[in-house]
Design an enzyme around this catalytic site. Structure first.
Site, PDB file in Angstrom:
ATOM      1  N   THR A 153       0.853  -1.187   0.000  1.00 23.28           N
ATOM      2  CA  THR A 153       0.000   0.000   0.000  1.00 23.28           C
ATOM      3  C   THR A 153       0.892   1.241   0.000  1.00 23.28           C
ATOM      4  O   THR A 153       1.154   1.815  -1.029  1.00 23.28           O
ATOM      5  CB  THR A 153      -0.953   0.000   1.213  1.00 23.28           C
ATOM      6  OG1 THR A 153      -0.216  -0.318   2.402  1.00 23.28           O
ATOM      7  CG2 THR A 153      -2.058  -1.035   1.014  1.00 23.28           C
TER       8      THR A 153
ATOM      9  N   LYS B 256       4.770  -6.935   3.567  1.00 28.45           N
ATOM     10  CA  LYS B 256       4.457  -5.519   3.413  1.00 28.45           C
ATOM     11  C   LYS B 256       4.089  -4.962   4.783  1.00 28.45           C
ATOM     12  O   LYS B 256       3.650  -5.678   5.673  1.00 28.45           O
ATOM     13  CB  LYS B 256       3.327  -5.292   2.408  1.00 28.45           C
ATOM     14  CG  LYS B 256       1.957  -5.848   2.794  1.00 28.45           C
ATOM     15  CD  LYS B 256       1.105  -4.982   3.702  1.00 28.45           C
ATOM     16  CE  LYS B 256       0.837  -3.617   3.141  1.00 28.45           C
ATOM     17  NZ  LYS B 256      -0.090  -2.846   4.055  1.00 28.45           N
TER      18      LYS B 256
ATOM     19  N   THR C 209       0.832  -8.140  12.549  1.00 30.96           N
ATOM     20  CA  THR C 209       1.289  -6.766  12.331  1.00 30.96           C
ATOM     21  C   THR C 209       1.492  -6.384  10.872  1.00 30.96           C
ATOM     22  O   THR C 209       1.842  -5.246  10.595  1.00 30.96           O
ATOM     23  CB  THR C 209       2.596  -6.446  13.095  1.00 30.96           C
ATOM     24  OG1 THR C 209       3.693  -7.128  12.498  1.00 30.96           O
ATOM     25  CG2 THR C 209       2.495  -6.825  14.542  1.00 30.96           C
TER      26      THR C 209
END
Length: 395
Positions: free
Chosen positions: A141, A167, A178
């Protein structure tokens, strides 16, 4: 020589969720993989998490990951969309729905454009390859760089390969995982052994990092092992091979966890807090985590004139013996035997280090008990840039 494990192929495509960038990854496993999977413990789990949790005890042939839209907080419609996409992929690849995992990351509270993803699946079907090109980009993202790690393991004269991709850059905090993490290997491993090794590696790496103290709705960590190497199955009973496997997973997870911290949004510094000689393992973990999530501690490392005695006030909120503990920052003594260090030369040197924007910093806390209980956390400072990013970005 290829870094890609035997039996895996992939396709990264631009399906239109992002503006002209890769946003859909499809990975096939032939033969199918056993998997070990860990998920966010956020109560508001996203639709793809809900779906994948039902399948992860099955052999998996296909993993689908999209970025840009998280498909979280989308209610029944979100789950219906996942089922629609999975059914389409099932028909397209002639794979049972029970043998598919799906994952999403991106903006929460927004529904998926299933038509775009289906078109992306069509594109993927025409472009599978054995090099994992652009998979890292397709699952990102706001990451600033790719997070990829490859390694090998010798097993009875054969060479097993591991390819790992992750990521994450914000909303990073345990428990679990996480981030998005996917590890692929051609090893033949017994599932209980894989579960144990993977959980232990994740626990001491990804569950020991924090950027902002927040866990997202979509966090997911998966290892897929398809056995294509045809080695004798690794079990817990084969202590040497099992230890070798654990060491490789520790290596992979430690590297990628550090890359996520270094990519933390708006950060200027990373900090490792180490807690030693605690009364119990739980106390060691609690003390380390307390420091890592404290905004007061985080902003100390931004100050031009930091008062590191404030770390003691944070520690004072948990059960510690204040006369036994000692505190060091970047190897400079701050507190010991119940007294603050007043040596101006050392304190001046520490403040100069911080003001020079020393990138990696260390806090060491000795709780003073005659034990070997210790733990650590890897965290970041908290900057105005982070606040600006998250006040202007729809997450």
């Amino acid at each position: 020589m290829s870094d890609i494990p035997l039996g895996f192929s992939s396709a990264a495509v631009k399906c239109g969720l992002k503006n002209n960038d890769y946003d859909l990854a499809v990975i096939k496993s032939d033969p199918p993989s056993i998997v070990s999977a860990l998920y966010t413990q956020n109560t508001f789990q996203a639709a793809p998490i809900i779906f994948s949790k039902k399948n992860d005890k099955n052999k998996i042939n296909l993993l689908i990951v999209n970025s840009k839209i998280a498909n979280s907080l989308t209610g029944k419609k979100g789950l219906d969309d996942v089922i629609d996409i999975v059914k389409y992929a099932s028909d397209k690849f002639n794979i049972k729905k029970d043998n598919i995992l799906i994952s999403s990351t991106g903006i929460i509270g927004v529904e998926l454009d299933t038509k775009k993803i289906k078109n992306g699946i069509d594109k993927a079907n025409k472009s599978f390859n054995n090099n994992f090109d652009n998979i890292a980009r397709a699952i990102q993202t706001r990451d600033k760089f790719d997070k990829i790690y490859t390694t090998e393991l010798d097993v009875s004269g054969k060479t097993a390969k591991f390819y790992a991709v992750a990521k994450g850059s914000s909303i990073v905090h345990p428990n679990m995982a996480t981030i998005l993490l996917f590890i692929f290997t051609d090893l033949n491993i017994e599932k209980n052994a894989l579960d144990k090794a993977f959980r232990e590696s994740v626990d001491k790496t990804f569950n020991r990092i924090s950027i902002d103290g927040e866990t997202s709705t979509n966090d997911m960590a998966v290892i897929m092992a398809n056995g294509a190497l045809n080695n004798k199955p690794i079990t817990e009973g084969n202590k040497k091979l099992f230890k070798d496997l654990k060491n490789r997973l520790d290596e992979i997870c430690a590297y990628l966890a550090k890359m996520i911290i270094l990519d933390g949004e708006g950060i200027t510094k990373t900090i490792i807090v180490s807690v030693k000689r605690a009364k119990s393992q739980k106390d060691a973990f609690t003390a380390a985590q307390k420091i890592a999530v404290s905004n007061l501690v985080k902003i100390l490392f931004l100050s031009k004139n930091p008062n590191f005695e404030k770390i003691l006030s944070v520690l004072g909120n948990i059960d510690v013996n204040i006369n036994n503990l000692s505190l060091y920052v970047n190897d400079i003594e701050i507190y010991k035997n119940g007294s603050i260090n007043k040596t101006e030369q050392n304190i001046k040197k520490l403040k100069e280090d911080i003001s020079k924007e020393k990138k990696e910093n260390y806090i060491t806390i000795d709780l003073g008990y005659n034990t070997k209980y210790e733990d650590y956390y890897y965290f970041t400072d908290l900057t105005q840039e982070y606040i600006s990013i998250h006040s202007s970005y729809n997450i």
